[in-house]
Design a protein around this motif. Structure first.
Motif, PDB file in Angstrom:
ATOM      1  N   PRO A  76      29.952  60.694  17.127  1.00 44.05           N
ATOM      2  CA  PRO A  76      29.819  59.880  18.343  1.00 44.05           C
ATOM      3  C   PRO A  76      28.911  58.655  18.221  1.00 44.05           C
ATOM      4  O   PRO A  76      29.291  57.572  18.655  1.00 44.05           O
ATOM      5  CB  PRO A  76      29.246  60.875  19.355  1.00 44.05           C
ATOM      6  CG  PRO A  76      29.747  62.207  18.892  1.00 44.05           C
ATOM      7  CD  PRO A  76      29.799  62.133  17.399  1.00 44.05           C
ATOM      8  N   VAL A 106      28.385  45.924  37.208  1.00 42.49           N
ATOM      9  CA  VAL A 106      28.798  44.875  36.257  1.00 42.49           C
ATOM     10  C   VAL A 106      28.665  45.383  34.822  1.00 42.49           C
ATOM     11  O   VAL A 106      29.540  45.177  33.977  1.00 42.49           O
ATOM     12  CB  VAL A 106      27.959  43.588  36.465  1.00 42.49           C
ATOM     13  CG1 VAL A 106      28.247  42.578  35.365  1.00 42.49           C
ATOM     14  CG2 VAL A 106      28.250  42.984  37.829  1.00 42.49           C
ATOM     15  N   LYS A 151      28.888  48.417  33.777  1.00 45.56           N
ATOM     16  CA  LYS A 151      29.973  49.373  33.480  1.00 45.56           C
ATOM     17  C   LYS A 151      31.261  48.628  33.150  1.00 45.56           C
ATOM     18  O   LYS A 151      31.971  48.966  32.212  1.00 45.56           O
ATOM     19  CB  LYS A 151      30.184  50.315  34.664  1.00 45.56           C
ATOM     20  CG  LYS A 151      29.168  51.452  34.725  1.00 45.56           C
ATOM     21  CD  LYS A 151      29.574  52.513  35.728  1.00 45.56           C
ATOM     22  CE  LYS A 151      28.683  53.730  35.613  1.00 45.56           C
ATOM     23  NZ  LYS A 151      27.301  53.508  36.040  1.00 45.56           N
ATOM     24  N   VAL A 152      31.541  47.593  33.950  1.00 41.96           N
ATOM     25  CA  VAL A 152      32.748  46.805  33.701  1.00 41.96           C
ATOM     26  C   VAL A 152      32.651  46.115  32.336  1.00 41.96           C
ATOM     27  O   VAL A 152      33.609  46.075  31.570  1.00 41.96           O
ATOM     28  CB  VAL A 152      32.958  45.780  34.832  1.00 41.96           C
ATOM     29  CG1 VAL A 152      34.031  44.775  34.462  1.00 41.96           C
ATOM     30  CG2 VAL A 152      33.348  46.493  36.121  1.00 41.96           C
ATOM     31  N   LYS A 153      31.447  45.607  32.029  1.00 47.72           N
ATOM     32  CA  LYS A 153      31.260  44.886  30.752  1.00 47.72           C
ATOM     33  C   LYS A 153      30.990  45.839  29.585  1.00 47.72           C
ATOM     34  O   LYS A 153      30.770  45.418  28.458  1.00 47.72           O
ATOM     35  CB  LYS A 153      30.087  43.908  30.872  1.00 47.72           C
ATOM     36  CG  LYS A 153      30.384  42.726  31.774  1.00 47.72           C
ATOM     37  CD  LYS A 153      29.131  41.924  32.070  1.00 47.72           C
ATOM     38  CE  LYS A 153      28.664  41.117  30.876  1.00 47.72           C
ATOM     39  NZ  LYS A 153      27.471  40.310  31.212  1.00 47.72           N
ATOM     40  N   ARG A 154      30.988  47.129  29.875  1.00 55.70           N
ATOM     41  CA  ARG A 154      30.742  48.168  28.859  1.00 55.70           C
ATOM     42  C   ARG A 154      29.358  48.055  28.237  1.00 55.70           C
ATOM     43  O   ARG A 154      29.180  48.348  27.055  1.00 55.70           O
ATOM     44  CB  ARG A 154      31.813  48.129  27.759  1.00 55.70           C
ATOM     45  CG  ARG A 154      33.210  48.223  28.297  1.00 55.70           C
ATOM     46  CD  ARG A 154      34.206  48.402  27.179  1.00 55.70           C
ATOM     47  NE  ARG A 154      35.543  48.055  27.643  1.00 55.70           N
ATOM     48  CZ  ARG A 154      36.649  48.433  27.046  1.00 55.70           C
ATOM     49  NH1 ARG A 154      36.581  49.158  25.969  1.00 55.70           N
ATOM     50  NH2 ARG A 154      37.822  48.096  27.509  1.00 55.70           N
ATOM     51  N   GLU A 214      29.919  54.936  16.511  1.00 54.16           N
ATOM     52  CA  GLU A 214      30.637  53.824  17.140  1.00 54.16           C
ATOM     53  C   GLU A 214      29.682  52.674  17.469  1.00 54.16           C
ATOM     54  O   GLU A 214      30.023  51.507  17.293  1.00 54.16           O
ATOM     55  CB  GLU A 214      31.339  54.316  18.407  1.00 54.16           C
ATOM     56  CG  GLU A 214      32.275  53.281  18.989  1.00 54.16           C
ATOM     57  CD  GLU A 214      33.098  53.827  20.134  1.00 54.16           C
ATOM     58  OE1 GLU A 214      32.947  55.010  20.479  1.00 54.16           O
ATOM     59  OE2 GLU A 214      33.881  53.049  20.684  1.00 54.16           O
TER      60      GLU A 214
END
Lengths: 335, 355
Positions: B11, B300, B302-305, B14
């Protein structure tokens, strides 16, 4: 009687495959060490976790064919990678060492690309998913698993089955209909045909593949039932027999257009790197709700299989089982 | 050009591999030359995704591609042996935490690296998170007054986690602090990071098993540390039962307190605002605005990771910049050893809470 090893034997599909396979095979179930599942006396049980090399070769010596159902459906990518991909690699290594050459590998509809024309035929010739980042962990790990099956098939007899969406008792109200949104259920579309297969029909197909593993070797076969319902038809059938959540339908075209707009905005604002919940992402939406037509002609022709129970009867039977299970549970609580 | 290889593609890999791939695209000064894992499918996946060679044997990878740097990302109980193998082969090491189960073995690895003219460094990634940097700078500037107390609290619901998997017991349970050893390095260096100038010693540690999660020897930890010079108290709390998940770093000073939950962005500061009478109201307003701002930023992110691991990329960026400039590394030998020694002091008190 030929001997079959079944992995994933305690799962929703696996428990039914065990029952069906007992009619044609001496059955050995492979379950995880901590499993508390019970099996009939005539089922042999091997306890092992395939996520690590476990030295099963000796126990596999007498096995004629393996039905590999085990896969991870939840967790992050690495959980699913271990439960689906690493498990398969270890199983195939054990089979090679033991000289077991026959395999029925269970893949999934999730490995398909859903880029095709709306309303077109999705069958075994449809291209597989190519852009991995567009889809979820389950699709990606099942795709890698299928590659392992294909590698194994170069020197062995392998039948790959790709079941559609499997339903049955406890699994009636289906994600292909939409997603829960707080207390309600949001349905996306109403007229798309659902690639459903009743768990007993699917299990029959899997056992048929094991019986015919020599003649069907090298084939990839989709499993769906006859006379597939649309989303509306399926929802109405389920509602006739059991309580369903309050649900609202949004037309497919409206939702898909909104997702496309969001995708475009994401490309412009976040350079395409933004991540939204799956129900807002175009390619994931397509894989769940885009209308296609489906065929089970190859399964019928290659396996001599046909679904014995109609979708309507299967829903009624599943609802009855759910009802009985609920009544028993209540009675047990009173005791 | 620095050649880099990775051993262990589970994990956490990455985060490292994405950094290496991104850095390679951006600056072309780092080249990923190999990945290694015991599992063929994992090696093939990572090698294909990141466009490098795959190996099932570390020895073969070290011999074949002779990387300048190896990232060791395997389970903690394997770190010492693998780090030693890499150093002996002439490769520098960036290792996930902890590099060793205790300070003695950490010292041995550092000594070996120095003898070979190489380095070994440990991932202290949260130290480089934007909010932790902000907290540390506030402490250093004296914005909070004199630092009286620092608390790092982690709560994770672990009953259903991979650490509690009964079918495949996690090797972390073989470490001295059991499952807590996977986090204790972070908890410890965060205490020392946000209280700069403090020289902590452990004064108490209560190790408990209160959840009966199978396989867990310890699932609750309460540690008190103290710095005689600055009179600062440090506290570490770990719990495997409570909801919601939390990873907070709180700094309390004579003039203000500041807190960051590493799982969400933003630092909340409570301080004297326009006199004592108005402070509760104004802090409430500031907290409300901060909360809204934090939640919006969280969405934001979360959206942009952007994840709580974002400090890892900063740490690696600084590490590779230091390598190329011949400058000191951002996580020094001293950082590694002082953290390991404090963990040793906590572990030494284990029997106390076991009853």
């Amino acid at each position: 009687m030929a001997r079959v090893l079944i992995t994933g034997a305690t799962g929703f599909l696996g428990s039914v495959v065990i029952e069906k396979a007992r009619q044609s095979f001496d059955v050995t179930a492979l379950v995880r060490p901590a499993s508390k599942a019970n099996f009939p006396d005539d089922v042999n049980v091997i306890r092992a976790d395939l996520r690590k090399p476990v030295g099963l070769a000796e126990q596999l010596q007498d096995i004629d064919v393996v039905i590999h159902l085990a896969a991870a459906k939840s967790g992050d990518f690495y959980d699913q990678f271990a439960g689906t991909v690493i498990s398969t690699e270890n199983l195939l290594n054990e089979m090679t060492e033991a000289g077991v050459k026959n395999l029925v590998g269970i893949s999934s509809f999730s490995i398909y690309s859903y880029d095709g024309r709306k309303g077109g035929l999705l069958d075994e010739e449809t291209p597989r998913l190519s852009n991995h980042s567009e889809r979820d962990e389950y699709s990606n790990t099942k795709l890698i698993q299928e590659d392992l099956f294909l590698d194994f098939s170069t020197n062995n007899n392998v039948v790959i089955l790709r079941p559609g969406m499997i339903f049955g008792a406890g699994e009636l109200w289906h994600p292909l209909l939409g997603s829960p949104l707080g207390p309600i259920f949001l349905r996306v579309g109403s007229s798309a045909t659902l690639p459903m297969t009743y768990v007993e029909n699917c299990a029959d197909a899997i056992v048929a593949a094991a019986v015919n593993v020599d003649s069907a070797a090298g084939e990839i076969i989709n499993i769906v039932d006859d006379e597939l319902p649309t989303q509306n038809e399926y929802a109405k059938l389920v509602a006739q027999h059991t309580t369903v959540p309050k649900n609202y339908t949004i037309p497919w075209g409206v939702w898909r257009t909104m997702a496309s707009g969001l995708g475009l905005a994401s490309k412009m604002v976040f350079k395409g790197k933004a991540k939204f919940p799956g129900i807002f992402e175009g390619p994931k939406l397509d894989a769940r709700f885009k209308p296609f037509t489906y065929s089970n002609a190859k399964a019928k022709e290659t396996l001599g299989w046909s679904p014995k129970i109609s979708i309507a009867d299967a829903i009624a039977k599943s609802a009855e089982i759910e009802h009985q299970s609920l009544s028993k549970s209540k009675a047990d609580n009173v005791k | 050009m620095v050649t880099v290889a990775v051993v262990g593609v589970g994990p956490i890999s990455e985060q490292h591999l994405e950094f290496l791939a991104h850095h390679n695209r951006k600056s072309n000064q780092i080249e990923l030359v190999g990945v290694c894992d015991l599992v063929s499918a994992s090696v093939n996946y990572a090698a294909s995704k990141y466009g490098c060679r795959g190996f099932k044997s570390l020895d073969e990878m070290l011999t074949t591609v002779s990387p300048d740097v190896v990232h060791i990302l395997t389970p903690p109980n394997t770190h010492v042996a693998l780090a030693r193998q890499c150093l002996e082969a002439g490769s520098n090491v960036i290792c996930e935490k902890p590099i060793a189960p205790d300070a003695t073995k950490a010292q041995e690895l550092i000594d070996l690296a120095q003898a070979k003219g190489l380095f070994i460094t440990e991932s202290h990634n949260y130290k480089f998170n934007e909010e932790i940097v902000e907290l540390t700078e506030s402490s250093t500037r004296g914005d909070l007054g004199e630092i009286c107390e620092v608390e790092v609290r982690m709560a994770l619901d672990m009953a259903e986690s991979r650490f509690a998997d009964q079918n495949m017991p996690n090797p972390i349970h073989d470490m001295p602090a059991g499952v807590i050893h996977d986090f204790i390095t972070h908890l410890t260096y965060l205490v020392t990071t946000v209280a700069p100038g403090s020289d902590f010693r452990v004064t108490d540690a209560n190790w408990r098993n209160v959840s009966d999660i199978p396989g867990f020897e310890w699932d609750n930890l309460s540690v008190e540390l103290f710095c005689e010079k600055t009179k600062t108290i440090g506290r570490i709390r770990f719990d495997a039962r409570t909801y919601p998940d939390e990873f907070t770093v709180t700094v309390r000073g004579t003039e203000a307190s500041a807190v960051n939950n590493i799982f969400s962005p933003g630092v909340t500061v409570t301080k004297l605002r326009m006199g004592k009478q108005l402070s509760p109201l104004l802090n409430g307003i500031a907290g409300g605005i901060g909360g809204v701002s934090s939640n919006a930023k969280d969405l934001v992110n979360k959206v942009k990771r952007k994840t709580p691991y974002h400090g890892l990329a900063v740490m690696l960026e600084q590490t590779y910049s230091a390598i190329q400039a011949g400058a000191p590394l951002p996580v020094s030998d001293s950082d590694i050893l002082s953290t390991a020694k404090l963990v040793d002091e906590m572990v030494a008190l284990q029997t106390k809470g076991k009853a």
